[in-house]
Design an enzyme around this catalytic site. Structure first.
Site, PDB file in Angstrom:
ATOM      1  N   ASP A   1      77.650  68.566 101.458  1.00 16.17           N
ATOM      2  CA  ASP A   1      78.940  68.787 102.102  1.00 16.17           C
ATOM      3  C   ASP A   1      78.811  69.320 103.517  1.00 16.17           C
ATOM      4  OD1 ASP A   1      77.962  71.410 101.197  1.00 16.17           O
ATOM      5  OD2 ASP A   1      79.926  72.157 101.803  1.00 16.17           O
TER       6      ASP A   1
ATOM      7  N   ARG B   1      81.393  65.462 100.098  1.00 14.10           N
ATOM      8  CA  ARG B   1      80.485  65.396  98.941  1.00 14.10           C
ATOM      9  C   ARG B   1      80.590  64.064  98.212  1.00 14.10           C
ATOM     10  NH1 ARG B   1      78.407  70.649  97.786  1.00 14.10           N
ATOM     11  NH2 ARG B   1      79.865  72.319  98.178  1.00 14.10           N
TER      12      ARG B   1
ATOM     13  N   ASP C   1      65.951  72.307 102.051  1.00 12.76           N
ATOM     14  CA  ASP C   1      66.128  72.455 103.497  1.00 12.76           C
ATOM     15  C   ASP C   1      65.196  73.586 103.966  1.00 12.76           C
ATOM     16  OD1 ASP C   1      67.194  72.541 106.061  1.00 12.76           O
ATOM     17  OD2 ASP C   1      69.242  72.917 105.464  1.00 12.76           O
TER      18      ASP C   1
ATOM     19  N   PHE D   1      72.448  66.505 110.521  1.00 15.41           N
ATOM     20  CA  PHE D   1      73.453  67.021 109.599  1.00 15.41           C
ATOM     21  C   PHE D   1      73.830  65.926 108.608  1.00 15.41           C
ATOM     22  CE2 PHE D   1      76.343  70.821 109.531  1.00 15.41           C
ATOM     23  CZ  PHE D   1      76.721  70.631 108.213  1.00 15.41           C
TER      24      PHE D   1
ATOM     25  N   GLU E   1      68.126  69.416  92.659  1.00 15.48           N
ATOM     26  CA  GLU E   1      68.893  69.824  93.844  1.00 15.48           C
ATOM     27  C   GLU E   1      69.220  68.621  94.717  1.00 15.48           C
ATOM     28  OE1 GLU E   1      70.719  71.663  95.236  1.00 15.48           O
ATOM     29  OE2 GLU E   1      70.042  73.703  95.561  1.00 15.48           O
ATOM     30  N   ASP E   2      70.270  68.749  95.494  1.00 17.06           N
ATOM     31  CA  ASP E   2      70.585  67.671  96.440  1.00 17.06           C
ATOM     32  C   ASP E   2      69.620  67.685  97.625  1.00 17.06           C
ATOM     33  OD1 ASP E   2      71.676  70.073  97.336  1.00 17.06           O
ATOM     34  OD2 ASP E   2      73.542  69.198  98.051  1.00 17.06           O
TER      35      ASP E   2
END
Ligand code: PRP
Length: 179
Positions: free
Chosen positions: A159, A165, A103, A152, A99-100
């Site tokens: 994105d 991205r 969170d 953020f 996964e990127d």
């Protein structure tokens, strides 16, 4: 230019590449002879996954799922839709979910629950970024590129409204862009 939308660059292209290289070396050592399946979670993981697998020197297979916990705005609904499922059976296989970002953890915890029902030999999580301050679900990654503050962040697959991205670095978006 997109760079003008950044408050700061958190990790440069070079720093990301070096960390991904280290993670690939770690996975190469940990999965020697195991023929793991790397499962990329679309869309955010695609850049990290592409970079990572090119740094892994042991044989592996690739598969993808698509899960989306967010709508077009940055508010998590607590729901995860599996919009695309694996092509391969993972029973008895060593699975690494890629996964990127981890969170709130809602996406990955639900995905992990689902994949565990399919009886893999092992299941580990590998994320480029970990944002522990935002965690809601009880889940931790086994491999983490960078632990990031509650800002953020965009780039390297991450994105904002489907933009940014492709940035080769991890940037922090200016609040004026998303407020
Ligand atoms: C992002 C990211 C993870 C998830 C992490 O995906 O790629 O899948 O959110 O958030 P969580 O830990 O709070 O669940 P998103 O749903 O934005 O879709 P994308 O991969 O298409 O960007």
């Amino acid at each position: 230019m997109m760079r003008d939308d950044m408050k700061a660059i958190l990790y440069t292209k070079e720093e990301v590449a070096e960390r991904v290289r280290q993670m690939g070396a770690q996975l190469t050592a940990d999965y020697k002879g195991e023929d793991p399946i790397l499962v990329g979670v679309l869309r955010g993981s695609f850049i990290f996954m592409a970079d990572l697998v090119r740094c892994i020197e042991t044989p592996l297979e690739l598969d993808f799922v698509a899960a989306s916990s967010y709508g077009t705005w940055a508010v998590s609904t607590g729901q995860v839709d599996l919009r695309l499922d694996l092509e391969k059976d993972i029973i008895g296989r060593h699975v690494i979910v890629v996964e990127d970002i981890l969170d709130t953890g809602r996406t990955l915890s639900k995905l992990v629950d689902e994949l565990k029902k399919r009886h893999p030999a092992s299941l580990k999580l590998c994320v480029l970024l970990d944002k522990p301050e935002r965690r809601v679900a009880q889940i931790e990654a086994d491999y983490v590129g960078f632990t990031v503050p509650d800002e953020f962040v965009v780039g390297c697959g991450l994105d904002f409204n489907q933009k940014y991205r492709q940035l080769p670095y991890i940037g922090i978006l200016k609040p004026s862009v998303y407020e």
